[in-house]
Motif scaffolding. Structure first.
Motif, PDB file in Angstrom:
ATOM      1  N   UNK A 129       0.811  -1.211   0.000  1.00  0.00           N
ATOM      2  CA  UNK A 129       0.000   0.000   0.000  1.00  0.00           C
ATOM      3  C   UNK A 129       0.850   1.269   0.000  1.00  0.00           C
ATOM      4  N   UNK A 130       2.166   1.099   0.009  1.00  0.00           N
ATOM      5  CA  UNK A 130       3.038   2.280   0.021  1.00  0.00           C
ATOM      6  C   UNK A 130       2.977   2.998  -1.326  1.00  0.00           C
ATOM      7  N   UNK A 131       3.295   4.274  -1.318  1.00  0.00           N
ATOM      8  CA  UNK A 131       3.117   5.129  -2.495  1.00  0.00           C
ATOM      9  C   UNK A 131       3.913   4.641  -3.703  1.00  0.00           C
ATOM     10  N   UNK A 132       5.115   4.134  -3.482  1.00  0.00           N
ATOM     11  CA  UNK A 132       5.979   3.735  -4.590  1.00  0.00           C
ATOM     12  C   UNK A 132       5.673   2.331  -5.119  1.00  0.00           C
ATOM     13  N   UNK A 133       4.867   1.561  -4.413  1.00  0.00           N
ATOM     14  CA  UNK A 133       4.599   0.185  -4.812  1.00  0.00           C
ATOM     15  C   UNK A 133       3.168  -0.008  -5.301  1.00  0.00           C
ATOM     16  N   UNK A 134       2.198   0.622  -4.638  1.00  0.00           N
ATOM     17  CA  UNK A 134       0.796   0.385  -4.998  1.00  0.00           C
ATOM     18  C   UNK A 134       0.522   0.779  -6.446  1.00  0.00           C
ATOM     19  N   UNK A 135      -0.448   0.123  -7.033  1.00  0.00           N
ATOM     20  CA  UNK A 135      -0.799   0.369  -8.428  1.00  0.00           C
ATOM     21  C   UNK A 135      -1.843   1.455  -8.578  1.00  0.00           C
ATOM     22  N   UNK A 136      -2.746   1.563  -7.611  1.00  0.00           N
ATOM     23  CA  UNK A 136      -3.775   2.596  -7.636  1.00  0.00           C
ATOM     24  C   UNK A 136      -3.821   3.251  -6.257  1.00  0.00           C
ATOM     25  N   UNK A 137      -4.518   4.361  -6.148  1.00  0.00           N
ATOM     26  CA  UNK A 137      -4.569   5.067  -4.867  1.00  0.00           C
ATOM     27  C   UNK A 137      -5.278   4.230  -3.810  1.00  0.00           C
ATOM     28  N   UNK A 138      -4.968   4.493  -2.564  1.00  0.00           N
ATOM     29  CA  UNK A 138      -5.500   3.697  -1.457  1.00  0.00           C
ATOM     30  C   UNK A 138      -7.022   3.727  -1.388  1.00  0.00           C
ATOM     31  N   UNK A 139      -7.605   4.892  -1.619  1.00  0.00           N
ATOM     32  CA  UNK A 139      -9.060   5.011  -1.519  1.00  0.00           C
ATOM     33  C   UNK A 139      -9.744   4.111  -2.532  1.00  0.00           C
ATOM     34  N   UNK A 140      -9.255   4.106  -3.752  1.00  0.00           N
ATOM     35  CA  UNK A 140      -9.848   3.255  -4.786  1.00  0.00           C
ATOM     36  C   UNK A 140      -9.637   1.784  -4.469  1.00  0.00           C
ATOM     37  N   UNK A 141      -8.448   1.458  -3.975  1.00  0.00           N
ATOM     38  CA  UNK A 141      -8.169   0.065  -3.620  1.00  0.00           C
ATOM     39  C   UNK A 141      -9.111  -0.421  -2.535  1.00  0.00           C
ATOM     40  N   UNK A 142      -9.284   0.380  -1.498  1.00  0.00           N
ATOM     41  CA  UNK A 142     -10.181  -0.015  -0.410  1.00  0.00           C
ATOM     42  C   UNK A 142     -11.627  -0.078  -0.880  1.00  0.00           C
ATOM     43  N   UNK A 143     -12.010   0.878  -1.707  1.00  0.00           N
ATOM     44  CA  UNK A 143     -13.386   0.882  -2.219  1.00  0.00           C
ATOM     45  C   UNK A 143     -13.659  -0.372  -3.033  1.00  0.00           C
ATOM     46  N   UNK A 144     -12.719  -0.760  -3.878  1.00  0.00           N
ATOM     47  CA  UNK A 144     -12.898  -1.965  -4.681  1.00  0.00           C
ATOM     48  C   UNK A 144     -12.958  -3.210  -3.801  1.00  0.00           C
ATOM     49  N   UNK A 145     -12.128  -3.231  -2.763  1.00  0.00           N
ATOM     50  CA  UNK A 145     -12.187  -4.349  -1.831  1.00  0.00           C
ATOM     51  C   UNK A 145     -13.540  -4.446  -1.151  1.00  0.00           C
ATOM     52  N   UNK A 146     -14.082  -3.307  -0.765  1.00  0.00           N
ATOM     53  CA  UNK A 146     -15.385  -3.279  -0.107  1.00  0.00           C
ATOM     54  C   UNK A 146     -16.510  -3.660  -1.070  1.00  0.00           C
ATOM     55  N   UNK A 147     -16.395  -3.205  -2.320  1.00  0.00           N
ATOM     56  CA  UNK A 147     -17.412  -3.523  -3.324  1.00  0.00           C
ATOM     57  C   UNK A 147     -17.544  -5.035  -3.506  1.00  0.00           C
ATOM     58  N   UNK A 148     -16.425  -5.753  -3.393  1.00  0.00           N
ATOM     59  CA  UNK A 148     -16.420  -7.199  -3.639  1.00  0.00           C
ATOM     60  C   UNK A 148     -16.822  -8.017  -2.420  1.00  0.00           C
ATOM     61  N   UNK A 149     -17.143  -7.359  -1.315  1.00  0.00           N
ATOM     62  CA  UNK A 149     -17.540  -8.077  -0.106  1.00  0.00           C
ATOM     63  C   UNK A 149     -19.055  -8.147   0.001  1.00  0.00           C
ATOM     64  N   UNK A 150     -19.541  -9.303   0.406  1.00  0.00           N
ATOM     65  CA  UNK A 150     -20.966  -9.492   0.619  1.00  0.00           C
ATOM     66  C   UNK A 150     -21.150 -10.438   1.805  1.00  0.00           C
ATOM     67  N   UNK A 151     -21.840  -9.948   2.818  1.00  0.00           N
ATOM     68  CA  UNK A 151     -22.101 -10.739   4.026  1.00  0.00           C
ATOM     69  C   UNK A 151     -20.817 -11.320   4.619  1.00  0.00           C
ATOM     70  N   UNK A 152     -19.780 -10.492   4.647  1.00  0.00           N
ATOM     71  CA  UNK A 152     -18.533 -10.900   5.291  1.00  0.00           C
ATOM     72  C   UNK A 152     -17.640 -11.812   4.477  1.00  0.00           C
TER      73      UNK A 152
END
Length: 255
Positions: A129-152
């Motif tokens: 998640x560091x600036x020099x390694x991550x592929x996209x910004x943290x907010x988008x990464x977390x949002x995408x992770x949350x989008x793919x979650x359903x009932x835990x």
């Protein structure tokens, strides 16, 4: 029985019923501590298993693409989810980020950090998640992770595609990732993805050294340029992942 007899002899040596009771109490505390430690380790292992499986799938896909210089993606004129290969790659990234969010949501990060394996996991996730390694910004990464979650749990591939295709908000969060895929014709972008791949590869080798969950794959250091090798060695492995052994598997010789 032999263990209890040993404690009885030890108690007799110190004499008195009071001493025996104290020793029994100490023995009970030590035994409960050992059982608790085993249970804690088991919980950590179970918590990390989905993360390792998701990492392994993404590593396998990225390695296959790296060997082909990402040509299967670069030659695409349509990089939307309507293309099954694009959709599959997007899903593997999102699946991994969803498992990262599961660890974060469930508060397991505190529990995990109490073990050596857990601390290594935290170091890998911080690195990714560091600036020099991550592929996209943290907010988008977390949002995408949350989008793919359903009932835990993380959605399967069909659920994910069915969920995000008609949703304009999901499309907004997907845009940074699809933009990266759309720029793979540029050498600099390919090197960024390769660096991300190397960290993920080291993650599964380090957290699952016997490869009980993941596959043992050879690295692709020949696909890295000199600048990427130096960045991985000095900025990634030296700063975040000093505990990783055999880094030459991922980055090759520096000379």
């Amino acid at each position: 029985m032999a263990e209890q007899s040993w404690w009885a002899v030890f108690a007799a040596a110190f004499g008195g019923a009071g001493s025996f009771a104290a020793i029994e109490l100490i023995y009970k505390e030590i035994k409960e501590w050992r059982v608790g430690k085993r249970d804690h380790q088991r919980n950590v292992d179970q918590s990390l298993e989905p993360l390792l499986r998701a990492s392994d799938e993404l590593v396998g896909k990225l390695r296959s693409l790296a060997e082909q210089d990402f040509l299967p993606i670069r030659k695409k004129s349509d990089r939307s989810l309507a293309d099954s290969e694009i959709a599959s790659l997007v899903y593997l990234f999102v699946q991994f980020w969803a498992e990262v969010e599961v660890v974060r949501f469930r508060g397991l990060s505190v529990e995990i950090a109490r073990t050596d394996r857990g601390r290594q996991t935290q170091a890998f996730l911080n690195c990714l998640q560091s600036r020099k390694v991550r592929l996209i910004d943290r907010a988008s990464q977390r949002a995408l992770g949350e989008v793919a979650l359903i009932e835990g749990r993380t959605m399967n591939f069909v659920e994910f595609i069915r969920s995000v295709e008609p949703d304009p908000l999901s499309a907004r969060w997907l845009q940074p990732l699809t933009a990266v895929l759309g720029e793979l014709h540029e050498s600099e972008v390919r090197q960024r993805v390769l660096q991300y791949f190397c960290v993920l590869h080291a993650l599964i080798d380090t957290l699952d050294p016997n490869h009980l969950i993941t596959r043992d794959r050879p690295g692709t250091p020949n696909k890295l340029n000199k600048e990427s090798r130096k960045a991985l060695n000095y900025r990634v492995f030296n700063v975040y992942l000093g505990f990783v052994s055999g880094r030459s598997k991922y980055i090759g010789p520096l000379n």
